[in-house]
Design a protein around this motif. Structure first.
Motif, mmCIF file in Angstrom:
data_model
loop_
_atom_site.group_PDB
_atom_site.id
_atom_site.type_symbol
_atom_site.label_atom_id
_atom_site.label_comp_id
_atom_site.label_asym_id
_atom_site.label_seq_id
_atom_site.Cartn_x
_atom_site.Cartn_y
_atom_site.Cartn_z
ATOM 1 N N GLY A 60 0.812 -1.219 0.000
ATOM 2 C CA GLY A 60 0.000 0.000 0.000
ATOM 3 C C GLY A 60 0.839 1.261 0.000
ATOM 4 O O GLY A 60 0.560 2.214 -0.748
ATOM 5 N N VAL A 61 1.888 1.286 0.815
ATOM 6 C CA VAL A 61 2.757 2.464 0.899
ATOM 7 C C VAL A 61 3.502 2.672 -0.410
ATOM 8 O O VAL A 61 3.574 3.794 -0.931
ATOM 9 N N GLU A 62 4.066 1.608 -0.941
ATOM 10 C CA GLU A 62 4.873 1.752 -2.149
ATOM 11 C C GLU A 62 4.029 2.184 -3.337
ATOM 12 O O GLU A 62 4.462 3.010 -4.155
ATOM 13 N N SER A 152 0.471 3.504 13.798
ATOM 14 C CA SER A 152 -0.864 3.043 14.192
ATOM 15 C C SER A 152 -0.682 2.065 15.340
ATOM 16 O O SER A 152 0.384 1.462 15.488
ATOM 17 N N PHE A 153 -1.724 1.912 16.148
ATOM 18 C CA PHE A 153 -1.633 0.972 17.265
ATOM 19 C C PHE A 153 -2.864 0.064 17.274
ATOM 20 O O PHE A 153 -3.462 -0.190 18.319
ATOM 21 N N TRP A 255 13.452 10.128 11.534
ATOM 22 C CA TRP A 255 13.277 9.641 10.161
ATOM 23 C C TRP A 255 11.907 10.055 9.633
ATOM 24 O O TRP A 255 11.783 10.546 8.505
ATOM 25 N N PHE A 256 10.872 9.879 10.443
ATOM 26 C CA PHE A 256 9.507 10.192 10.031
ATOM 27 C C PHE A 256 9.377 11.671 9.677
ATOM 28 O O PHE A 256 8.745 12.030 8.675
ATOM 29 N N GLN A 264 4.086 11.100 5.015
ATOM 30 C CA GLN A 264 3.785 10.807 6.418
ATOM 31 C C GLN A 264 2.340 10.327 6.561
ATOM 32 O O GLN A 264 2.071 9.332 7.235
ATOM 33 N N GLN A 265 1.421 11.034 5.922
ATOM 34 C CA GLN A 265 0.013 10.668 6.022
ATOM 35 C C GLN A 265 -0.269 9.329 5.362
ATOM 36 O O GLN A 265 -1.088 8.540 5.849
#
Length: 334
Positions: A60-62, A152-153, A255-256, A264-265
């Motif tokens: 999803g991120v990539e 996320s947690f 890093w973030f 980031q979002q």
């Protein structure tokens, strides 16, 4: 002018050279496209539903960043012990880890209540709490206090159960039993109040440690018990459900913060999405894993948890978390 045969040979050579150059350029472009990378570590094995969630997170991120952010996955503790990875993240390295509240309590003490014995009555209750403003205020302190960011947690890994070589019916049955404990004060205290002798060990060491007698038992969720093949060397799983393991993806704040806001979002959104999907899979597969281990000869037993809960009733007070536990009770019963 070159002879026709020679000319054709030169033409073919040039064409081949151009194709090779084009391929090299394309590969170089792909490498350059990944401006940022995150090495995501976990002690879980690739067949765990949470790890499959990490694969969904990676994809999803990539895709959402057009491959400008690359996620590399490292299962089975390949990068090292969880506490070591946390230190790397604190130092600013591009590493992330799936981690529980007990480990994060060294930075924000209130987070230790997430693994307090018998505080949460169900997965639904802890899910409700980690979605509350109270919890988000706690994790909001991590960037300043520990140089860490929670993406996320909402990664539920299952209810913790005892994995032993003998039946366990009461706290007295655990007396003298060396139980592997997660390397954090709250979980060490939990094993102790339940009657066992806590022995802190990295999860990657658990199989060999039980096999050689360094420890006699462990406590874990069904998917992790199955993934680490503890059913091969243990005869009993007792469904104490002494806490519900809710975890999160934690990365270096340094890093973030180096990422563009839009990336980031994306990391936050994709982590939330994958965490919810992985949690539902964990619930379903956890039941299947218990049945599979029972078929392999493991005795799966329910137990009256009241004596264990009574023995652990003062743990939150002893750990200085009375107010945090009251906050939990208020939120989950609101």
């Amino acid at each position: 002018m070159l002879p026709t045969k020679t000319f054709n040979a030169v033409k073919t050579l040039l064409k081949t050279s151009l194709i090779a150059t084009g391929v090299s350029f394309a590969l170089a472009s792909n490498v350059l496209a990944a401006e940022y990378s995150l090495n995501l570590s976990t002690s879980l094995t690739p067949n765990d539903p949470s790890y499959q969630g990490f694969e969904a997170f990676k994809k999803g991120v990539e895709q959402a960043t057009d491959h400008h952010v690359e996620i590399k996955l490292f299962p089975s503790g390949q990068l090292g012990a969880d506490n070591d990875i946390l230190q790397y993240a604190q130092a600013g390295s591009n590493v992330g880890i799936i981690v529980d509240g007990a480990r994060l309590a060294q930075f924000v003490p209130q987070l230790g209540v997430l693994t307090a014995p018998f505080l949460f009555p169900s997965y639904a209750s802890i899910k409700k709490f980690v979605g509350s403003p109270v919890f988000h205020q706690w994790i909001g302190e991590l960037p300043k206090k520990a140089n860490l960011n929670v993406l996320s947690f909402n990664w539920f890994q299952g209810a913790r159960m005892l994995v032993t070589k003998k039946p366990i019916k009461s706290p007295a049955d655990l007396h003298g039993v060396r139980v592997r404990a997660l390397e954090a004060p709250m979980t060490i205290k939990t094993i102790s109040c339940m009657g066992g002798s806590p022995t802190p060990l990295a999860w990657s060491e658990i199989y060999s440690s039980m096999q050689t007698g360094v420890v006699d038992a462990a406590e874990a969720q069904p998917t992790a018990i199955y993934g680490s093949k503890l059913y091969e060397i243990s005869k009993y799983i007792t469904k104490t459900r002494h806490f519900y393991l809710e975890t999160g993806i934690v990365v270096s704040h340094k890093w973030f913060a180096s990422l563009p806001d839009k990336y980031q979002q994306i990391l936050i959104d994709q982590s939330e999405k994958a965490g919810e999907s992985a949690s539902q899979a964990t619930i379903k597969i956890g039941l299947k894993r218990l049945a599979q281990m029972q078929q392999k000869g493991v005795v799966i037993e329910s137990v009256n948890t009241k004596p264990f809960a009574k023995a652990c009733a003062n743990v939150v007070n002893q750990m200085g978390l009375t107010k945090a536990a009251q906050d939990v009770e208020r939120v989950i019963h609101s």
